[in-house]
Design a protein around this motif. Structure first.
Motif, short mmCIF file in Angstrom:
data_model
loop_
_atom_site.label_atom_id
_atom_site.label_comp_id
_atom_site.label_asym_id
_atom_site.label_seq_id
_atom_site.Cartn_x
_atom_site.Cartn_y
_atom_site.Cartn_z
N ASN A 1 0.73 -0.91 0.18
CA ASN A 1 0.15 0.07 -0.48
C ASN A 1 0.65 1.64 0.05
OD1 ASN A 1 -2.77 -1.66 -0.15
ND2 ASN A 1 -2.46 -1.74 2.17
N ALA A 2 1.95 0.97 0.76
CA ALA A 2 2.93 2.45 0.65
C ALA A 2 3.10 2.41 -0.78
CB ALA A 2 4.02 2.66 2.38
N GLU B 1 -0.09 4.45 -2.60
CA GLU B 1 0.61 5.52 -2.51
C GLU B 1 1.11 6.23 -2.35
OE1 GLU B 1 -1.72 8.41 -0.61
OE2 GLU B 1 -2.42 6.58 -0.81
N GLN B 2 2.77 5.68 -2.66
CA GLN B 2 3.71 7.53 -3.16
C GLN B 2 3.89 7.13 -4.47
OE1 GLN B 2 7.44 5.58 -1.92
NE2 GLN B 2 8.56 7.41 -3.05
N SER C 1 1.06 7.43 -6.61
CA SER C 1 -0.68 7.41 -6.63
C SER C 1 -0.54 9.15 -6.98
CB SER C 1 -1.68 7.21 -5.34
OG SER C 1 -1.32 7.58 -4.80
N GLY D 1 -1.79 11.04 -5.17
CA GLY D 1 -3.21 11.29 -4.69
C GLY D 1 -4.17 10.56 -5.68
N GLN E 1 -10.52 -0.37 -2.90
CA GLN E 1 -10.77 0.42 -3.51
C GLN E 1 -12.19 1.12 -4.17
OE1 GLN E 1 -7.14 2.74 -5.93
NE2 GLN E 1 -6.15 3.22 -4.28
#
Length: 298
Positions: free
Chosen positions: A51-52, A55-56, A58, A60, A134
């Motif tokens: 997930n990290a 997230e990095q 993406s 946002g 999501q």
């Protein structure tokens, strides 16, 4: 076996080192980068690390909204930016397309190495899991219970004692792509003016794939704004949603549309069909067998 690519192992007190041959992949004490400085691949397999990384990469955005830049970020973070970034770009792979890649399409894109395909497809399966999470948690509707006062809300609810300690709190309705939840804050002591004793929070949740139908009752009045009543029926029993009159049709439509999609997804899983965002595990197993045979011949 003679390795086709020799990598340099770097002691913990050194910085990144380039791979022999100038391919641009490097190791450090935390993981792998693609040599571009775009990011680090954590070698761990736990979901938090996956997930990290997403997230990095993406910027946002949710995965379905990823464009070419987010795909390039992600490839860099998992160590394949320099090798295959151009392949993904030339084939217009975005967030919607990446979760549908399979072994045949990956090979058609020019990812010839069986090992690289297996690794990339393994990461894509992680993306599929995140994409599913999501999608399931994406909010369709969120609102408060409508509590009309006297004369269809000409006077405020609870009049003349309109403060929360007396009237209690309105219910909160939340509808995602997969669930309907009703959050109720009930006075611990059900007596007027006893809100100061605290509230008990209860959450009632039903899976939208279990919803049988949605009924709406609404009307008009000569004054004020009468409520609309939605009744969502499921095997757990009916859920009553009291809304502002002009919101009834809109919320009913949103719940029915989300319910239809949730039923489709549930039926795919129930009957063994793979949703469009899942890799064919049988194909991946066949690729693993091919890789084993190729290594044996060498």
């Amino acid at each position: 076996l003679t390795p086709s690519l020799i990598m340099s192992v770097v002691p913990a007190n050194h910085g990144n080192a380039q791979v022999a041959g100038g391919v641009g992949t490097a190791f450090n004490q935390t993981g792998v980068t693609d040599g571009s400085g775009a990011g680090v691949l954590n070698k761990g397999t736990d979901q938090a690390s996956d997930n990290a990384i997403v997230e990095q990469a993406s910027n946002g955005k949710v995965l379905a909204d990823w464009g070419p830049q987010e795909i390039q970020n992600w490839l860099g973070l998992i160590g394949f930016g320099q090798m295959y970034g151009q392949h993904f770009y030339q084939h217009h792979i975005d967030g919607k397309a990446v979760v549908q890649l399979n072994p045949e399409l990956a090979k058609e894109m020019g990812i010839i190495s069986v090992g690289h395909r297996l690794t990339i497809l393994s990461w894509i399966k992680k993306l599929q899991t995140i994409n599913r999470q999501q999608w399931r948690s994406a909010m369709v509707f969120e609102g408060e219970e409508y509590r009309p006062g006297p004369f269809n809300n000409v006077l405020p609810f609870g009049f003349p004692f309109c403060f929360e300690m007396c009237t209690g709190k309105p219910a909160i309705y939340k509808v995602t792509n997969s669930k309907l939840s009703v959050v109720q804050n009930i006075k611990a002591v059900n007596f007027p003016f006893m809100g100061w004793c605290g509230f008990t929070t209860t959450v009632f949740t039903v899976d939208l794939s279990d919803v049988s139908d949605v009924d709406l009752t609404s009307g008009t009045a000569c004054m004020g704004d009468p409520p609309a009543m939605l009744v969502v029926n499921s095997s757990k029993g009916p859920i009553f949603m009291i809304l502002v009159n002009n919101m009834g049709d809109e919320v009913k439509t949103k719940i029915e549309q989300a319910k239809e999609e949730a039923v489709i997804q549930a039926n795919m899983v129930l009957h063994g069909g793979a949703p469009a965002d899942q890799i064919d595990d049988e194909s991946v197993c066949e690729m693993e067998e091919v890789e084993t045979e190729e290594m044996s011949r060498e």
